[in-house]
Design a protein around this motif. Sequence first.
Motif, mmCIF file in Angstrom:
data_model
loop_
_atom_site.group_PDB
_atom_site.id
_atom_site.type_symbol
_atom_site.label_atom_id
_atom_site.label_comp_id
_atom_site.label_asym_id
_atom_site.label_seq_id
_atom_site.Cartn_x
_atom_site.Cartn_y
_atom_site.Cartn_z
ATOM 1 N N VAL A 66 -3.534 -13.501 -11.066
ATOM 2 C CA VAL A 66 -2.184 -14.041 -11.167
ATOM 3 C C VAL A 66 -2.162 -15.417 -10.516
ATOM 4 C CG1 VAL A 66 -1.371 -12.927 -9.034
ATOM 5 C CG2 VAL A 66 0.262 -13.605 -10.798
ATOM 6 N N GLU A 67 -1.482 -16.341 -11.168
ATOM 7 C CA GLU A 67 -1.374 -17.701 -10.672
ATOM 8 C C GLU A 67 0.111 -18.077 -10.608
ATOM 9 O OE1 GLU A 67 -3.444 -19.946 -13.595
ATOM 10 O OE2 GLU A 67 -5.410 -19.097 -13.121
ATOM 11 N N GLN A 68 0.535 -18.632 -9.500
ATOM 12 C CA GLN A 68 1.881 -19.171 -9.414
ATOM 13 C C GLN A 68 1.821 -20.639 -9.839
ATOM 14 O OE1 GLN A 68 4.234 -18.409 -5.883
ATOM 15 N NE2 GLN A 68 5.443 -20.282 -6.188
ATOM 16 N N TYR A 69 2.552 -20.972 -10.894
ATOM 17 C CA TYR A 69 2.487 -22.344 -11.387
ATOM 18 C C TYR A 69 3.712 -23.171 -11.031
ATOM 19 C CZ TYR A 69 5.425 -20.754 -15.350
ATOM 20 O OH TYR A 69 6.423 -20.236 -16.135
ATOM 21 N N GLY A 70 4.704 -22.555 -10.374
ATOM 22 C CA GLY A 70 5.869 -23.345 -10.018
ATOM 23 C C GLY A 70 6.930 -22.519 -9.322
ATOM 24 N N LEU A 79 5.263 -17.362 -12.527
ATOM 25 C CA LEU A 79 3.924 -16.772 -12.512
ATOM 26 C C LEU A 79 3.341 -16.684 -13.913
ATOM 27 C CD1 LEU A 79 4.587 -13.610 -10.281
ATOM 28 C CD2 LEU A 79 3.844 -15.867 -9.500
ATOM 29 N N VAL A 80 2.025 -16.690 -13.974
ATOM 30 C CA VAL A 80 1.330 -16.294 -15.187
ATOM 31 C C VAL A 80 0.173 -15.393 -14.772
ATOM 32 C CG1 VAL A 80 -0.174 -18.331 -15.243
ATOM 33 C CG2 VAL A 80 0.290 -17.077 -17.348
ATOM 34 N N ALA A 81 0.056 -14.252 -15.451
ATOM 35 C CA ALA A 81 -1.064 -13.340 -15.226
ATOM 36 C C ALA A 81 -2.108 -13.596 -16.301
ATOM 37 C CB ALA A 81 -0.598 -11.889 -15.274
ATOM 38 N N VAL A 82 -3.365 -13.666 -15.898
ATOM 39 C CA VAL A 82 -4.476 -13.870 -16.824
ATOM 40 C C VAL A 82 -5.241 -12.565 -16.915
ATOM 41 C CG1 VAL A 82 -6.482 -15.283 -17.399
ATOM 42 C CG2 VAL A 82 -4.597 -16.266 -16.065
ATOM 43 N N VAL A 83 -5.417 -12.051 -18.156
ATOM 44 C CA VAL A 83 -6.015 -10.732 -18.360
ATOM 45 C C VAL A 83 -7.105 -10.847 -19.414
ATOM 46 C CG1 VAL A 83 -5.537 -8.284 -18.769
ATOM 47 C CG2 VAL A 83 -3.676 -9.812 -18.053
ATOM 48 N N SER A 84 -8.244 -10.248 -19.145
ATOM 49 C CA SER A 84 -9.313 -10.181 -20.135
ATOM 50 C C SER A 84 -10.290 -9.077 -19.716
ATOM 51 C CB SER A 84 -10.019 -11.537 -20.255
ATOM 52 O OG SER A 84 -10.837 -11.566 -21.398
ATOM 53 N N SER A 85 -11.412 -9.005 -20.372
ATOM 54 C CA SER A 85 -12.435 -8.050 -19.943
ATOM 55 C C SER A 85 -13.036 -8.536 -18.630
ATOM 56 C CB SER A 85 -13.532 -7.943 -21.008
ATOM 57 O OG SER A 85 -14.237 -9.176 -21.099
ATOM 58 N N THR A 86 -13.659 -7.631 -17.906
ATOM 59 C CA THR A 86 -14.268 -8.032 -16.632
ATOM 60 C C THR A 86 -15.371 -9.059 -16.860
ATOM 61 O OG1 THR A 86 -15.687 -6.079 -16.783
ATOM 62 C CG2 THR A 86 -13.703 -5.895 -15.424
ATOM 63 N N ARG A 225 5.487 -25.735 -16.174
ATOM 64 C CA ARG A 225 4.767 -24.855 -17.095
ATOM 65 C C ARG A 225 3.808 -25.630 -17.999
ATOM 66 N NH1 ARG A 225 8.830 -23.036 -19.252
ATOM 67 N NH2 ARG A 225 8.855 -24.132 -21.243
ATOM 68 N N LEU A 226 4.222 -26.799 -18.489
ATOM 69 C CA LEU A 226 3.393 -27.512 -19.457
ATOM 70 C C LEU A 226 2.015 -27.929 -18.924
ATOM 71 C CD1 LEU A 226 5.650 -27.314 -21.464
ATOM 72 C CD2 LEU A 226 5.398 -29.753 -21.958
ATOM 73 N N PRO A 227 1.899 -28.370 -17.674
ATOM 74 C CA PRO A 227 0.534 -28.649 -17.187
ATOM 75 C C PRO A 227 -0.372 -27.424 -17.242
ATOM 76 C CG PRO A 227 2.151 -29.683 -15.759
ATOM 77 C CD PRO A 227 2.917 -28.807 -16.698
ATOM 78 N N ARG A 228 0.194 -26.243 -16.948
ATOM 79 C CA ARG A 228 -0.599 -25.021 -17.024
ATOM 80 C C ARG A 228 -0.974 -24.718 -18.471
ATOM 81 N NH1 ARG A 228 -3.270 -22.724 -13.089
ATOM 82 N NH2 ARG A 228 -1.519 -23.420 -11.819
ATOM 83 N N TYR A 229 -0.020 -24.899 -19.384
ATOM 84 C CA TYR A 229 -0.306 -24.692 -20.801
ATOM 85 C C TYR A 229 -1.407 -25.647 -21.261
ATOM 86 C CZ TYR A 229 0.579 -23.956 -25.797
ATOM 87 O OH TYR A 229 0.441 -23.646 -27.125
ATOM 88 N N ASN A 230 -1.285 -26.926 -20.881
ATOM 89 C CA ASN A 230 -2.270 -27.918 -21.314
ATOM 90 C C ASN A 230 -3.646 -27.690 -20.681
ATOM 91 O OD1 ASN A 230 -0.649 -29.373 -23.112
ATOM 92 N ND2 ASN A 230 0.216 -30.620 -21.472
ATOM 93 N N ARG A 231 -3.696 -26.985 -19.563
ATOM 94 C CA ARG A 231 -4.994 -26.625 -18.968
ATOM 95 C C ARG A 231 -5.711 -25.577 -19.815
ATOM 96 N NH1 ARG A 231 -6.897 -26.758 -13.944
ATOM 97 N NH2 ARG A 231 -7.193 -24.491 -13.901
#
Length: 854
Positions: A66-70, A79-86, A225-231
């Motif tokens: 989880v990353e706090q972006y603002g 917040l944005v949570a990032v989820v994928s396989s290990t 939010r947009l800087p996080r999206y553009n990353r």
Amino acid sequence: MTLRQLLRTSGFVLACLVVALPAAAQDRLLSPADFLGYELGERFTPHHRVVAYVEHVAAHAPNVEVEQYGVTNEGRPLLVAVVSSTANMARLETIRLNNLKLTGLMEGTPDGDTPAIVWLSYNVHGNESVSTEASMAALYDLADPTNARTQAWLENTVVLLDPCINPDGRDRYVHFFNRTVGRFSNPRPDAREHHEPWPGGRTNHYYFDLNRDWAWTTQVETQQRLPRYNRWMPHIHVDFHEQGVNAPYYFAPAAQPYHEAITAWQRELQMMIGVNHARYFDENGWLFFTRQVFDLFYPGYGDTWPMFNGAIGMTYEQGGSGRAGLGIITAEGDTLTLRDRIDHHHTTSLSTVETAANNHTRIVEEFEAFFTEARTNPPGRYKTFVVKPNGNVDKLKALADHLDRQGISYGYATRARQAQGFAYTDGSTGAVSIEAGDLMVSTFQPKGVLASVLFEPEAALSDSLSYDITAWALPYVYGLDAYALPQRLDPDAPTFAYGAPATHEVAQPVAYLAEWKSFEDLQFLTAVLREGVKLRFAEEPFTIDGRSYDPGTLILTRAGNEALGDSFDRIVQNAAAGLGQSLHAVETTLVTDGADFGSSDVPFLKKPRVAVIAGEAASSYSLGQIWHFFDQQIGYPVTLVDADDFAGLHLYHYDVLILPSGSYGSVLTDSRLDDVKAWIRAGGRVIAIERGATFLAGKDGFALKRKDPEKPDEKADDDDPERALRTYGERSRKAMSERVTGAVFRAHLDPTHPLAFGYDDIYFTLKRSGSAYAFLENHWNVGVLRDDARVSGFAGAKALDAVEHSLLFGVQPMGRGEVIYLLDDLLFRGFWYNGRLLFGNAVFLVGQRSPSSF
């Protein structure tokens, strides 16, 4: 009473729950129900508990970060949570960088495979609150190591999940509902829990619609939010919404019109995802619809903006919104429950990830192809946009800041060149002289499609039934002289030195002069007013020290500021330096030509005390734009007065009263309107905006009148067989002939009037109504429309006829005060930059001395 029952009845906060949980439970991943103490759908979850659950999942699932972006205006985390396989999580940064290399935003060759990247955005509209509840269910299913289906999908996908884009608006709704509902929710539509009070929870703290802000980034949530999206530059972006209670579920494919920049692949993948959704909905017997209502034209949405950034953007709409509560009886007699609504959004969330996983190879290939095409053969008629400073570097810098926020590359000319192109100012096509200092944007770049869309002089509109405004070109927004060129021309340099702001060196100046040409000049004015500086402004042109100055020039004299002592110079110089503004220090108040600084033509600028009517009478959008303008843009105090309290307001404590667009029949009764007129005659100023001005039209003492429509030829109508044969199915399009759906018009200004100080005689206005008003008789018509005024965007034929030779901005003297009519919205969505100074004129410059008669 069990702990769960206690939590359900008292709403204890997360901390109580976590402390009470057994140690074994604290060490494992909990479902939303186990963590919150109630099943999803039994109540609405406040934002702080949503945040706590997301953090709990990240702490207990090895495949979630989880990353706090603002932070919002009210201090809530974004917040944005990032989820994928290990396995993917172990190389997450490599995946992100690989993806940027596919776009060309980062140099290099990708290292290894790139999974499909899916971004799920929930609750951009605060009172469309079901989606945040659904986000927790989706997050749990994606994080749950025992869920074999989702874990298989995550081998080929990375999911970024934003549980709530608009926490301030959502909590405004949730707290209203939780305060209002009883022990048993009442599904009857008449119950008070189904009727939010003004302003509702849809918008953010300043009452802005965040779903219209992606292309403009006026709001703090979007800016963070947009800087996080553009990353990340995801391949799929979904925006979760709600609509009317009685509407079935909507998902892509979208309705026409589609913007022509949207690719065949983007349309195809929308259809593929929609087919997968339909399979689940049909299995469950849930109704849905596609290809209606929600189009893909206006670039500021959470579906269109990602489209122009190479993703497949989609809107999903569940029936319910702020009316539905925990359950509501629909027009068909069924009860739509919160649980139903969660199930639908939960299903489309997972179905989107499933489709992405099953098609990840092609999705990534097509994504790379989109950016390869943008860099080498971008779509659109025009390939280069040239914007000239024309003596107003502030405006050009504001445009450059906007491009930076969007991630669009630009540069500058350092040498003279000739080209052919389209001139935004007058619509002609011909020779273009490119000069050193001109800003240049080439569409041959990763963000070339977005640049083309935001600069295009007029977007091709395949269907007039669009959901939003139909014109938005940035040169009109910023009021800049610009050209669109069909050929590629690359900038000469990434930067250009226009020269540092100059201050004429004088040991002990008697005054400082500051030009009045841009919004930044207005910011300088409010900065010195906050520090207690007294100043004057020129109503006529003048010359001093061999330099000419236009009306509106600010004159900050030492005389009158003796109380500030030596700090006078420091305050003025620091304010100018902080805003990058030039000052001219002078040794005398005697001018070479024009009025000396002690003349009555150089009025003292009294610091205005400003009140704005708020509450149910006012449009929350219009009020929010005004509030944001004062609070965030110019940092100047303003008093918001609730409409219910206006009857007792002591008007003489204020100099300016602003009526946002709204309906004032219950507030400005005949007797209260008489009070207002007496206050105006004593020196007050009313600024009436859009429907605020319309309310005053035709009322006793107010000069504003609707324009008489052209009388139709009745005989021709009677003889017209087509008129009698108009079909029911064409009713919407027939109505469009009288509408203007957000089009740019060329207005003519009187730059000698204080309302238009700082402008040339042409102003580009964003018109959103076909209503037309007559020129003021024997008063000041400061902004008007003439023949052929439409420049860009849709306007119906009848509307075009009506608005010809009509009023936009006018000033009516009344005794020692004035009424200022602003019939178009100068502050629309906070992004129409070129309207800000004109609005500032209305507040600060108009009426600073007894008004002149006509």
